[in-house]
Scaffold this active site. Structure first.
Site, PDB file in Angstrom:
ATOM      1  CE1 TYR A   1      -4.017  -2.102   0.935  1.00 26.80           C
ATOM      2  CE2 TYR A   1      -2.341  -3.373   2.090  1.00 26.80           C
ATOM      3  CZ  TYR A   1      -3.613  -3.265   1.568  1.00 26.80           C
ATOM      4  OH  TYR A   1      -4.485  -4.313   1.668  1.00 26.80           O
TER       5      TYR A   1
ATOM      6  CG  HIS B   1      -9.580  -3.496  -2.752  1.00 27.96           C
ATOM      7  ND1 HIS B   1      -9.622  -4.842  -2.482  1.00 27.96           N
ATOM      8  CD2 HIS B   1     -10.835  -3.038  -2.591  1.00 27.96           C
ATOM      9  CE1 HIS B   1     -10.867  -5.184  -2.191  1.00 27.96           C
ATOM     10  NE2 HIS B   1     -11.622  -4.110  -2.247  1.00 27.96           N
TER      11      HIS B   1
ATOM     12  CE  LYS C   1      -4.567  -7.140  -5.607  1.00 31.02           C
ATOM     13  NZ  LYS C   1      -5.610  -6.179  -5.291  1.00 31.02           N
TER      14      LYS C   1
END
Lengths: 383, 383
Positions: B232, B247, B278
């Site tokens: 993140y 997310h 991703k």
């Protein structure tokens, strides 16, 4: 209402009458005397963690960490979080030693099987050492081998008319040497040696390849799906049917009995298969050995509109609790699967990740007629 | 019209005038004399395989396998099939030795960076050896640590109010011991020893964890995405925003410099990331070393409505051709990536599977300010 439990230095007990009765109604603990319930360590942690239970030792309050440090053992937290997850779903989990006999709830998936008539290879091949691959440059014979039984790749993947030669991988090459009289610039023993130098598990992969091929299945590389092989059922053909490429629905991953694998790596292979909507088959080739199997919990599941419970129902699954950073051996897993079969229950592999989130996998035995190896379908599940 | 080429025992040449001119127009070969073109082995194979070229040696016809057996070398077929794939897309590939200087086409992705102020951990933790995890059972302090900087998992994954304790994985635990004065029933050196016994690459993973954490990023387990960490960006919080879980958009996979990995296993990790949309970041921690890098081809790509070619354009990529069953080392890959940087081109990793089907990955360098390690974004691509 929060319950009160007691740590006697070894075991955790519920003696206080309302607590004991509430816990028994909730399918916690085991009666060990009049109004005395003995709890599994995971049950005690659960009650403290999410049911606000207070625990005492010689009349003094005991913290979670103090109790945990006294009780800790093998994969202690992984077992706890897997237990908690099951309980949090409103379902019941009980200790393994309550298992009795064979519950007859162990599912088996039957696969078809067909005698395979191996073609004779009449063209000489060239083995390329560094590529672990052989080439047949006789166009006609190479094409026939490809079209009849899907050996090798003629031309180009999904475009067999582009290019003129048939390329066979090391498994196909060895299979045709052993069963189809395929002759090349290399002998069988040397090929096995070269391939094993490249990848230690070559023999295990070949054994699985041969086992299914001899039963009429077609196996091709599973590279695109992150596994060792993709599988087509007997009768599959590489030629386009109605202009459509034939899609495989199964992939096979080989887990040699004598190797160990990090759970996170093991789960990765299943994830790719799940993502592409393939059935994941785990293969454990090699000689069966007897070793001890440690399973963790007997699991009760759901029945029409209610939950199964130990007073009225038989358990449905056995759980093997694991953690993300733990290693598991092929033999160890095989043994757990056989123990599940003995008690007649389906195995659930529950994996606790580093964030204590649990992923569950259902494991069903595969029956492949005539095979001496063990195969299992593994499927991600939300119980 | 099919061309004619000649094998002189060492090199493959095009001397016949119409062949030579046709090949030169098609960007094959290198002029070595008047009306003489020398071909790379892969070019010769390509012309025979898909352009129906005939090859002679001392006036006699030479078969594909005969020529291949004379020319074969390191990952010979893998290089050939990767080359073929590029050519089959109508694009041009040329030998690496034609590279000149720095083309200035090597992309860099800049990441943000923020100074991280590590909180002091004022509660004592319990380290559970077999679980490689620590627990803080002081509810208030555990929750604060979780909510402020997303250390550990308080309560339950995606339900922090269910349960009362904070659980930290081995990376978080060690980081807080080193940077936050976290005290537990284990010393730093012992924790590292225990963790390394479980997984050899623990130090490499920790180095990467620390590197990003110190720059304000949050790293949590990537188990669900088949990688080591999910990432993140600075400012991320574990508390639900508008009832929505935050997310991650990036995952990190660590490839230690001194370990080797089968290409098929390596590609599997990228596949999972791609499947869940991703961005995949490859981390190569550890000291940089100088070793030789072997790249395979200079690649020309497309320009508005046409294709790039060596007469008018600069190359865009360099290709490293690999095969599914080959092993690659972290150092070897790092070196290839740096060589690509030196020539100022983007690296394309092209992987030939056992069925000769090619998968291409684009590799972009990541710039993480202040970091001494190497990071790369890797993305599946269809050129």
């Amino acid at each position: 209402m929060a319950v009160t439990i007691e740590f006697d230095g070894e075991r955790v007990l519920a003696k206080e009458i309302t607590s004991e009765q509430a816990l028994e109604r909730g399918f916690f603990g085991k009666k060990t005397g009049k109004n005395v319930l003995e709890l599994m360590p995971v049950e005690a942690l659960y009650l403290m963690d999410v049911r606000n239970a207070s625990c005492t030792h010689n009349g003094k309050q005991v913290s979670f960490n103090r109790l945990a440090s006294k009780l800790q053992g093998k994969k202690f937290m992984a077992r706890y979080f897997c237990y908690r997850d099951w309980r949090d779903r409103g379902l019941v989990a009980r200790p393994m030693d309550e298992a009795e006999g064979n519950y007859g709830r162990s599912p088996v998936v039957k696969y078809p099987s067909k005698h395979f008539d191996c073609p004779r290879v009449k063209a000489r091949g060239l083995f390329l050492y560094d590529d672990l691959m052989s080439v047949i440059d006789d166009e006609e014979k190479g094409l026939a081998l490809y079209e009849r039984d899907w050996f090798g790749q003629y031309g180009t993947y999904k475009a067999r008319k582009h290019g003129k030669f048939n390329k066979l991988d090391a498994y196909e090459t060895l299979f045709l040497m052993r069963h189809g009289g395929y002759v090349l610039n290399i002998k069988e023993a040397r090929l096995v040696k070269e391939a094993t130098q490249r990848r230690q598990d070559f023999n295990a992969l070949y054994d699985v390849y041969e086992d299914w091929r001899l039963r009429g299945f077609v196996l091709k590389t599973g590279f695109k799906f992150g596994t060792h092989f993709r599988l087509y059922f007997p009768g599959a053909s590489p030629t386009l049917e109605n202009e459509e490429w034939m899609h495989s629905k199964h992939v096979i991953h080989v887990f040699p009995r004598d190797s160990k694998m990090l759970i996170s790596e093991w789960a990765r292979a299943i994830r790719v298969a799940h993502g592409v909507k393939k059935t994941f088959i785990l293969a454990i080739p090699g000689e069966k050995k007897e070793t001890a199997a440690e399973l963790d919990f007997l699991l009760y599941h759901r029945k029409h509109g209610a939950i199964e419970n130990p007073r009225e129902d038989k358990p449905k699954f056995v759980m093997l609790a694991l953690s993300e950073e733990e290693e598991i051996g092929g033999q160890e897993l095989a043994q757990a699967l056989r123990r599940a079969k003995e008690v007649g229950l389906e195995l659930i592999l529950s994996i606790c990740d580093r964030e204590t989130s649990i992923t569950h996998y259902r494991v069903k035995r595969v029956e492949l007629p005539g095979s001496k190896y063990e195969y299992y379908e593994i499927e991600w599940t939300q119980p």
